[in-house]
Motif scaffolding. Structure first.
Motif, PDB file in Angstrom:
ATOM      1  N   PRO A  14      -7.856   7.713  -0.725  1.00 37.60           N
ATOM      2  CA  PRO A  14      -7.809   6.369  -1.095  1.00 37.60           C
ATOM      3  C   PRO A  14      -9.303   5.837  -1.260  1.00 37.60           C
ATOM      4  O   PRO A  14     -10.284   5.997  -0.659  1.00 37.60           O
ATOM      5  CB  PRO A  14      -7.268   5.553   0.252  1.00 37.60           C
ATOM      6  CG  PRO A  14      -7.338   6.396   1.176  1.00 37.60           C
ATOM      7  CD  PRO A  14      -7.622   7.866   0.708  1.00 37.60           C
TER       8      PRO A  14
ATOM      9  N   ALA B  97       2.123   1.787  -3.379  1.00 45.42           N
ATOM     10  CA  ALA B  97       0.952   2.418  -4.365  1.00 45.42           C
ATOM     11  C   ALA B  97       0.931   3.825  -3.977  1.00 45.42           C
ATOM     12  O   ALA B  97       0.754   4.814  -4.873  1.00 45.42           O
ATOM     13  CB  ALA B  97      -0.248   1.594  -3.938  1.00 45.42           C
ATOM     14  N   GLU B  98       1.095   4.270  -2.762  1.00 44.69           N
ATOM     15  CA  GLU B  98       0.920   5.598  -2.357  1.00 44.69           C
ATOM     16  C   GLU B  98       2.152   6.344  -2.843  1.00 44.69           C
ATOM     17  O   GLU B  98       1.562   7.797  -3.277  1.00 44.69           O
ATOM     18  CB  GLU B  98       0.790   5.616  -0.704  1.00 44.69           C
ATOM     19  CG  GLU B  98       0.094   7.133  -0.339  1.00 44.69           C
ATOM     20  CD  GLU B  98       0.475   7.608   0.878  1.00 44.69           C
ATOM     21  OE1 GLU B  98       0.941   7.091   1.721  1.00 44.69           O
ATOM     22  OE2 GLU B  98      -0.035   8.786   0.986  1.00 44.69           O
TER      23      GLU B  98
ATOM     24  N   ALA C 254       1.227   7.507  -6.434  1.00 48.40           N
ATOM     25  CA  ALA C 254       0.272   8.208  -6.498  1.00 48.40           C
ATOM     26  C   ALA C 254       0.649   9.776  -6.041  1.00 48.40           C
ATOM     27  O   ALA C 254       0.441  10.547  -6.755  1.00 48.40           O
ATOM     28  CB  ALA C 254      -0.898   7.945  -5.506  1.00 48.40           C
TER      29      ALA C 254
ATOM     30  N   VAL D 297      -5.313   6.287  -4.073  1.00 50.20           N
ATOM     31  CA  VAL D 297      -4.664   4.866  -3.813  1.00 50.20           C
ATOM     32  C   VAL D 297      -5.968   4.068  -3.819  1.00 50.20           C
ATOM     33  O   VAL D 297      -6.918   4.233  -3.335  1.00 50.20           O
ATOM     34  CB  VAL D 297      -4.069   4.667  -2.664  1.00 50.20           C
ATOM     35  CG1 VAL D 297      -4.091   3.013  -2.359  1.00 50.20           C
ATOM     36  CG2 VAL D 297      -2.769   5.212  -2.534  1.00 50.20           C
TER      37      VAL D 297
ATOM     38  N   ALA E  59      -2.778   7.126   3.304  1.00 50.13           N
ATOM     39  CA  ALA E  59      -3.182   7.610   2.257  1.00 50.13           C
ATOM     40  C   ALA E  59      -4.353   8.442   2.230  1.00 50.13           C
ATOM     41  O   ALA E  59      -4.548   9.535   1.633  1.00 50.13           O
ATOM     42  CB  ALA E  59      -3.568   6.592   1.097  1.00 50.13           C
TER      43      ALA E  59
ATOM     44  N   PRO F 254      -3.369   7.372 -10.047  1.00 51.11           N
ATOM     45  CA  PRO F 254      -3.937   6.439  -9.289  1.00 51.11           C
ATOM     46  C   PRO F 254      -2.540   5.308  -8.898  1.00 51.11           C
ATOM     47  O   PRO F 254      -1.940   4.753  -9.871  1.00 51.11           O
ATOM     48  CB  PRO F 254      -4.810   5.845  -9.734  1.00 51.11           C
ATOM     49  CG  PRO F 254      -5.056   6.020 -11.243  1.00 51.11           C
ATOM     50  CD  PRO F 254      -4.161   7.362 -11.390  1.00 51.11           C
ATOM     51  N   GLY F 255      -2.246   5.031  -7.674  1.00 53.08           N
ATOM     52  CA  GLY F 255      -1.472   3.830  -7.312  1.00 53.08           C
ATOM     53  C   GLY F 255      -2.418   2.566  -6.869  1.00 53.08           C
ATOM     54  O   GLY F 255      -3.516   2.781  -6.461  1.00 53.08           O
TER      55      GLY F 255
ATOM     56  N   VAL G 230       0.826  -1.163  -0.170  1.00 53.40           N
ATOM     57  CA  VAL G 230      -0.102   0.096  -0.079  1.00 53.40           C
ATOM     58  C   VAL G 230       0.947   1.192   0.014  1.00 53.40           C
ATOM     59  O   VAL G 230       0.575   2.253  -0.598  1.00 53.40           O
ATOM     60  CB  VAL G 230      -0.970   0.013   1.119  1.00 53.40           C
ATOM     61  CG1 VAL G 230      -1.975   1.028   1.199  1.00 53.40           C
ATOM     62  CG2 VAL G 230      -1.867  -1.312   1.204  1.00 53.40           C
TER      63      VAL G 230
ATOM     64  N   SER H 261      -3.950  10.796  -0.849  1.00 54.57           N
ATOM     65  CA  SER H 261      -3.377  10.072  -1.915  1.00 54.57           C
ATOM     66  C   SER H 261      -4.468   9.075  -2.798  1.00 54.57           C
ATOM     67  O   SER H 261      -5.047   8.399  -2.245  1.00 54.57           O
ATOM     68  CB  SER H 261      -2.251   9.162  -1.621  1.00 54.57           C
ATOM     69  OG  SER H 261      -1.397  10.065  -0.800  1.00 54.57           O
TER      70      SER H 261
END
Ligand SMILES: Cc1ncc(C[n+]2csc(CCOP(=O)(O)OP(=O)(O)O)c2C)c(N)n1
Ligand SMILES: [Mg+2]
Length: 540
Positions: free
Chosen positions: A158, A60-61, A64, A98, A91, A70-71, A57, A96
């Motif tokens: 998110p 992914a953030e 982003a 995500v 996030a 987007p992550g 995660v 963010s």
């Protein structure tokens, strides 16, 4: 004409993900989400795996935050999702975009006690903008597309979807919704004009610009507004580097002088939280510029608070037609304070102490870091020093954990940064305590050929807790770590490389070796445990 997609649930999801500009997946294996892997593998879509879901995660953030796209993290049912909750929460605090896609126990026998059968939604709902279970394969493209639109709509954040086993494994077909960029929110023009008027009439104005300025692609507009109204600019979070450090209106060190002397404080794209004295700047009037009405503060009443697209609002500030008060004395006063602080910093950053003080580590790092290097802070005092001594030269290069202050972002953020910028330096600044949360993910970086440099400020303590506890109680507990521990050997054992540095003079060659190595490399700097970051005010 609307495109139609068909395939199993994983393929249907991937089609919608790609349409919205998702370019990679971060995950840790689990059978509940195999169709998503199958879709990615078959399509040649990049997939990176980690050793703890929180790293997925965080990775992914980082994608982003850095790229303003987007992550994606894919987490297996139950413990996969629960391990991702701190990442989701970070996030959420950081706005963010995500998307977490979760596996989920089968719906057709819900309540019978399937493996990892739990309803994730009540757990993630408070830390996401949207959380939904998608019960049929045919519904997946709609749900993924809608979730990503929500994540990308200011105020960003998110989103979470989970798919019961039979939904993701079955075959379906559906229309692929068109990915439409969210329309900019137009702020109330009168509120914008009132804010601009307040700034123009101020004798001692200050701007503080935060992460949403970068996320909202409003960096150029910020600069135009600052130049037109001649307002000194301070930054935090992803706002750092928005003005190059050489810009006559860019300030970092004179914050205390600025905030205690200002008559108007303009806070743009960041909340009026503990980092900004909760929006209380004495007699100064506050203008709070936010990217959506939901972000207006409820605990203070600013003099003006325009809410909407930051680029449009800042451009309107730049084009403010009225007169402006001459601020030259004020800018000069701040420049004097800034220069004096810089001279003090330069001295600290060059100091030849034994043991090494953190300031010297940053003095040496500043020499080897390129202007576009991505620096990541994960730790306590050691990272506060990074914030003080490193001056990002460009926006979108500094990753801190944000106001949620979650330790453990390090390797996940590093993975996201490396994947986003294969050609840049990526440098993680880590406390030795923070290292414990994610260092195992060096294995993931090594295996997937994602080299990064990790500089550990190894003081053998949870410094940011130990020093305050001693000050408060006269003793401390639960604040010690093993002194002199060889975190470099951990990285070596995981397939990377590293070394320990005890003398200030050895820092520069060690850092050069680290950046030249081409593998995850940890420079384990033994720093002075007596050194405590000075925190005399909540403006720190
Ligand atoms: C997940 C999490 N657990 C605990 C904390 C509380 N905390 C904040 S700073 C800190 C100490 C960090 O120590 P270290 O990483 O060694 O950095 P140092 O302060 O020693 O430089 C702790 C435990 C936190 N912020 N996040
Ligand atoms: Mg420490």
């Amino acid at each position: 004409m609307t495109e139609r997609v068909e395939g199993h649930g994983g393929q249907l999801a991937l089609a919608a993900l790609r349409a919205h500009g998702v370019r990679e997946m971060f995950t840790l294996s689990g059978g509940h989400v195999f169709p998503l892997y199958d879709a990615a593998h078959t399509a040649g879509f990049p997939l990176y795996d980690v050793r703890h879901e929180q790293s997925a995660v965080f990775a992914a953030e980082a994608v982003a935050k850095l790229n303003r796209r987007p992550g994606l993290a894919v987490l297996t049912a139950g413990p996969g999702v629960t391990n991702g909750v701190s990442g989701l929460t970070s996030a959420f605090f950081n706005a963010s975009p995500v998307l977490v896609l979760g596996g989920r126990a089968p719906q057709f026998r819900w309540g019978s006690g399937s493996l990892q059968e739990m309803d994730h939604l009540p757990l993630v709902a408070p830390v996401t903008k949207h959380a939904e279970t998608v019960f049929g394969a045919d519904d997946i493209p709609r749900a993924v597309s809608a979730a990503l639109t929500t994540a990308l709509t200011p105020h960003r954040g998110p989103v979470f979807l989970d798919f019961p086993l039979e939904a993701i494994f079955s075959v379906g077909d559906a229309a692929l919704p068109e990915a439409v960029a969210p329309a900019p929110i137009e702020a109330d023009p009168e509120e914008v004009a009132r804010a601009a008027g307040l700034i123009a009439a101020a004798h001692r104005p200050v701007i503080i610009a935060g992460s949403d300025v970068y996320a909202g692609d409003a960096v150029d507009a910020l600069r135009a507004a600052a130049e037109a109204l001649r307002v000194p600019v301070f930054t935090n979070g992803m706002g750092r580097g928005a003005l190059p450090p050489s810009h006559p209106l860019a300030f970092a060190k004179a914050r205390r002088v600025a905030l205690s002397g200002a008559d108007v404080v303009v806070v743009v794209g960041t909340p009026l939280d503990f980092r900004l004295a909760f929006g209380d700047f004495g007699d100064a009037r506050v203008v709070h510029v936010v990217d959506a009405p939901s972000q207006r503060a409820t605990h203070v009443t600013p003099a003006a608070s325009p809410a909407g697209d930051l680029r449009l609002i800042l451009t309107a500030f730049a084009e403010h037609p009225g007169d402006r008060v001459d601020h030259d004395d004020w800018v000069a006063r701040l420049r004097e304070a800034e220069d004096a602080a810089k001279a003090r910093d330069a001295e600290a950053m060059a100091a030849e102490t034994d043991p090494i003080r953190p300031a010297r580590v940053y003095g040496e790092l500043r020499r080897v870091l390129a202007p576009d290097a991505i620096t990541i802070g994960d730790g306590g005092d050691f990272v506060s020093y990074a914030g003080k001594y490193l001056e990002p030269a460009q926006p979108g290069t500094w990753l801190d954990p944000g106001p949620y202050g979650c330790l453990g972002t390090g390797m996940g953020y590093a993975m996201g940064a490396r994947v986003s910028h294969p050609d840049r330096q990526v440098c993680v600044l880590m406390g030795d305590g923070a290292a414990g949360f994610s260092l195992m993910d060096v294995e993931s970086l090594v295996r997937q050929k994602l080299p990064v440099v990790i500089v550990v400020g190894n003081n053998g303590i949870w410094g940011l807790e130990k020093h305050p506890m001693r000050a408060m109680y006269g003793y401390d507990v639960a604040a010690d770590l093993q002194p002199g521990l060889r975190y470099d050997k951990v990285v070596e054992a995981l397939g990377g490389a590293g070394e320990t540095v005890e003398k200030a003079g050895d820092l520069a060659p060690a850092l050069e070796r680290a950046f030249a190595s081409g593998v995850p490399y940890l420079v384990n700097v033994l720093t002075d445990p007596a050194d405590a970051y000075p925190r005399s005010s909540n403006l720190a």
